[in-house]
Design an enzyme around this catalytic site. Structure first.
Site, PDB file in Angstrom:
ATOM      1  N   THR A   1      49.067 -28.007   4.150  1.00  0.00           N
ATOM      2  CA  THR A   1      47.882 -28.686   4.677  1.00  0.00           C
ATOM      3  C   THR A   1      47.190 -29.603   3.662  1.00  0.00           C
ATOM      4  O   THR A   1      47.425 -29.530   2.471  1.00  0.00           O
ATOM      5  CB  THR A   1      46.900 -27.623   5.244  1.00  0.00           C
ATOM      6  OG1 THR A   1      47.619 -26.733   6.077  1.00  0.00           O
ATOM      7  CG2 THR A   1      45.779 -28.229   6.025  1.00  0.00           C
TER       8      THR A   1
ATOM      9  N   THR B   1      47.628 -31.086   8.941  1.00  0.00           N
ATOM     10  CA  THR B   1      48.669 -30.149   8.503  1.00  0.00           C
ATOM     11  C   THR B   1      49.991 -30.361   9.223  1.00  0.00           C
ATOM     12  O   THR B   1      50.025 -30.944  10.317  1.00  0.00           O
ATOM     13  CB  THR B   1      48.180 -28.701   8.765  1.00  0.00           C
ATOM     14  OG1 THR B   1      49.088 -27.779   8.161  1.00  0.00           O
ATOM     15  CG2 THR B   1      48.088 -28.385  10.251  1.00  0.00           C
TER      16      THR B   1
ATOM     17  N   ASP C   1      51.684 -20.291  13.802  1.00  0.00           N
ATOM     18  CA  ASP C   1      50.279 -19.853  13.709  1.00  0.00           C
ATOM     19  C   ASP C   1      49.884 -19.004  14.919  1.00  0.00           C
ATOM     20  O   ASP C   1      48.791 -18.424  14.944  1.00  0.00           O
ATOM     21  CB  ASP C   1      49.328 -21.047  13.579  1.00  0.00           C
ATOM     22  CG  ASP C   1      49.171 -21.507  12.135  1.00  0.00           C
ATOM     23  OD1 ASP C   1      49.773 -20.888  11.241  1.00  0.00           O
ATOM     24  OD2 ASP C   1      48.440 -22.489  11.892  1.00  0.00           O
TER      25      ASP C   1
ATOM     26  N   SER D   1      43.983 -21.759  14.519  1.00  0.00           N
ATOM     27  CA  SER D   1      44.036 -22.354  13.179  1.00  0.00           C
ATOM     28  C   SER D   1      42.945 -21.756  12.306  1.00  0.00           C
ATOM     29  O   SER D   1      41.975 -21.169  12.797  1.00  0.00           O
ATOM     30  CB  SER D   1      43.799 -23.863  13.304  1.00  0.00           C
ATOM     31  OG  SER D   1      43.646 -24.449  12.038  1.00  0.00           O
ATOM     32  N   SER D   2      43.128 -21.919  11.001  1.00  0.00           N
ATOM     33  CA  SER D   2      42.059 -21.568  10.049  1.00  0.00           C
ATOM     34  C   SER D   2      41.378 -22.807   9.512  1.00  0.00           C
ATOM     35  O   SER D   2      40.480 -22.703   8.663  1.00  0.00           O
ATOM     36  CB  SER D   2      42.641 -20.802   8.865  1.00  0.00           C
ATOM     37  OG  SER D   2      43.269 -19.649   9.316  1.00  0.00           O
TER      38      SER D   2
ATOM     39  N   GLY E   1      45.970 -22.419   4.316  1.00  0.00           N
ATOM     40  CA  GLY E   1      46.251 -21.303   5.229  1.00  0.00           C
ATOM     41  C   GLY E   1      44.979 -20.539   5.567  1.00  0.00           C
ATOM     42  O   GLY E   1      43.875 -21.091   5.527  1.00  0.00           O
TER      43      GLY E   1
HETATM   44  N1  GLY Z   1      48.459 -24.148   9.729  1.00  0.00           N
HETATM   45  C1  GLY Z   1      47.264 -23.994   9.033  1.00  0.00           C
HETATM   46  C2  GLY Z   1      46.112 -23.768   9.949  1.00  0.00           C
HETATM   47  O1  GLY Z   1      46.058 -24.391  10.978  1.00  0.00           O
HETATM   48  O2  GLY Z   1      45.268 -22.974   9.662  1.00  0.00           O
END
Ligand code: GLY
Length: 598
Positions: free
Chosen positions: A419, A437, A459, A483-484, A505
């Site tokens: 990301t 990302t 995810d 997502s984070s 992440g």
């Molecule tokens: N793939 C990282 C996120 O969306 O958190």
């Protein structure tokens, strides 16, 4: 030869406030700084910006600022802003360049979330450009014939985890709503550099070398990153004519050139034909893709309004939960390096992640109690659990107020870091925060038309049920994985004071929350707050950043009852603060970014 910039140490020491000095001391104190050779041809401003960040100082400006994870991308954005473009215009140029020079982290084959503060209206808008599960996907996508979850890397590699990309549509939608520069011209820099070549950066070279087995599994990917069987090395000049051609098509015909026609066809062929790991993406999935405007999640933190991205991102809700609990403690009076401070933050984080695992997913598919999870009364109750002297012996999922009845099980899948993050403030006062990302570093390892495809569907929870209950973040056709990513704009009295966010992440949430906290509560400038060592406790193990004072907290935190480990914490905070009409930009020294402004 790399340029060397000398900054007098004494001047810097005197200029730093105490808290900022503490944070700057935590990272490499080297003050004589070389711009890495791979960036040697860049402008004087870029070289100065690099030196400034290496000195632990924010870059200052009056009119506009762009903070991103790669100097070439920062320069592309700066050129647009200098020429009178606004933040939406600059984002398009930055993203086009990132997809070329930092292909492992984001690009046309991925997805992104964008937060926009509009200077004219004072409104905050959030756009969801998240990848989407194919219509043929089922909750068993990542399970074997017996219903057991696949090994993570079996799911990542190839076509299975590729969701319909959202980034090209998001670039276009942001530009359509707010941009004012000529769309086609925003791709010029990236096209030129794709045709003439760019020098491979140290970080990209390291990641290519570290991913040899995976990057050489599919022919087109191997040919790009391992030409003639040799890994691209730092400083190698790489051309990418296929990417230039893709950008020409986008510049000429807009995002429809990506979602219909030959580019979409090649993506679908690559996904469905991935040897040993075919996926489900179809031309219909591509053609149906839409950016979705979502309600911004804005919550109060000590007189500030913290605004970010709601579901399918867990970013803003979880940041709000962490800060909302800590607001009931005198964090501002606590020592940033004391174990007691991190006991509170670590357990506030664990409690927030417990709720995240149970309740947050794509709200178009499952009801998410956004109001209940961020309700101040609920957070007072959860904060009450932290009134103790040692680590929580267990981390209960809370029971926020619901407007739906729902029983679900918790998702315990971790997410892996990759990301990139983009923060921009333009001369009109608009602010843009976008996290972007392709999921894991190099995504699905499928390379098509000069860019990598995402593995974003990992995810989702690999399990669809637990203990007989469905998991909110299970795979479903047309759904967007949780997502984070936590792109954030913090307002005071209705005007932005901080634009921030990070890659990394699931820890993105912690990096973002602690960056806000260090800036607002401990008075660190944006760069010092980005340089502060990272301490992350999302899922039970407290991971303390190696080679920093955070590692010294291992014994006291263990004595309080935490499981502790010491390791790298590769945050990538790119941030801009706005104070008394001036802009201060930061780029996380754990990555390769700079902040440029005038
Ligand atoms: N793939 C990282 C996120 O969306 O958190």
């Amino acid at each position: 030869m790399p340029r060397k910039i000398m900054i007098p140490v004494l001047t810097l020491m005197l200029a730093l406030p105490a808290a900022a000095q503490q944070a700057a001391d935590a990272v490499d104190p080297e003050i004589a700084v070389a711009l890495p050779g791979a960036f040697a041809g860049l402008s004087e401003a870029a070289a100065d910006a690099w030196a400034t960040r290496e000195a632990g100082q924010p870059v200052e400006a009056e009119r506009w600022m762009v903070a991103v994870q790669n100097p070439l991308a920062a320069e592309a954005g700066a050129r647009v802003l200098r020429a009178g473009g606004n933040a939406a215009d600059a984002m398009v140029a930055v993203q086009a360049m990132l997809g070329l020079v930092e292909p492992q982290s984001s690009g046309l084959g991925g997805g992104a979330f964008l937060v926009w503060y509009d200077a004219e209206t004072g409104e905050v808008t959030t756009l969801d450009g998240r990848e989407t599960a194919p219509l043929a996907a089922t909750p068993r996508l990542f399970q074997d014939a017996d219903g057991a979850p696949l090994p993570f890397w079996d799911a990542v590699m190839g076509g299975l985890a590729v969701g319909t990309p959202g980034t090209p549509a998001l670039m276009e939608e942001a530009h359509r709503r707010w941009g004012r520069a000529n769309w086609a011209g925003l791709f010029d820099d990236a096209i030129t550099i794709a045709e003439e070549g760019f020098a491979v950066s140290p970080r990209l070279a390291g990641q290519i070398a570290g991913d040899a087995d995976r990057l050489t599994r599919f022919d087109a990917t191997a040919a790009y990153f391992y030409p003639d069987g040799e890994a691209l090395a730092e400083g190698d000049i790489r051309i990418n004519p296929d990417y230039a051609e893709t950008l020409h098509a986008l510049a000429r015909d807009g995002a429809s050139a990506f979602y219909r026609g030959p580019i979409a066809e090649d993506i679908v062929v690559a996904v469905r034909g991935a040897e040993g790991a075919p996926g489900l993406l179809s031309l219909e999935d591509m053609a149906r893709y839409r950016v979705i405007e979502r309600p911004a999640v804005c919550t109060d933190y000590r007189g500030h309004e913290v605004c970010g991205m709601g579901p399918p991102s867990s970013g803003a809700i979880t940041v709000a939960q962490i800060l909302g609990k800590l607001a009931h403690f005198d964090i501002d009076a606590m020592d940033p390096q004391a174990p007691e401070t991190w006991r509170l933050i670590g357990d506030a984080t664990r409690l927030a992640f417990a709720d995240r695992g149970r309740y947050i997913a794509d709200s178009d598919f499952v009801p998410v109690p956004v109001g209940g999870l961020t309700d101040p009364d609920y957070l007072v109750m959860r904060a009450g659990l932290l009134r103790r002297e040692d680590a929580l012996p267990e981390v209960p999922v809370g029971e926020p107020e619901w407007d739906h009845a729902r029983l679900q099980a918790s998702d315990t899948d971790p997410e892996r870091p990759a990301t990139s993050h983009i923060s921009i403030v333009d001369a009109e006062g608009n602010a843009l925060s976008m996290t972007t990302t392709i999921e894991s570093g190099f995504g699905a390892r499928l390379f098509v038309r000069g860019f990598l495809l995402n593995n974003e569907l990992t995810d989702f929870s690999f399990r669809s049920h637990a203990d007989g209950w469905p998991i909110a973040n299970r795979v479903e056709p047309g759904k967007r994985p949780r997502s984070s990513m936590a792109p954030t704009v913090v307002l005071r009295d209705g005007a932005p004071v901080l634009v921030t966010g990070s890659p990394g992440g699931a820890p993105i949430i912690v990096y973002t929350a602690t960056h806000i906290l260090a800036h607002l509560d401990w008075g660190m400038d944006v760069q010092a707050a980005a340089d502060m060592p990272q301490l992350v406790n999302a899922f039970g193990t407290y991971i303390l950043e190696e080679d920093t004072w955070a590692a010294d907290l291992a014994d006291p935190l263990e004595a309080m009852g935490f499981d502790v480990s010491i390791g790298p914490r590769p945050s990538g905070v790119q941030a801009i603060s706005i104070m008394d009409g001036r802009l201060f930009g930061a780029a996380d020294r754990r990555r390769e970014g700079i902040a440029l402004g005038e």
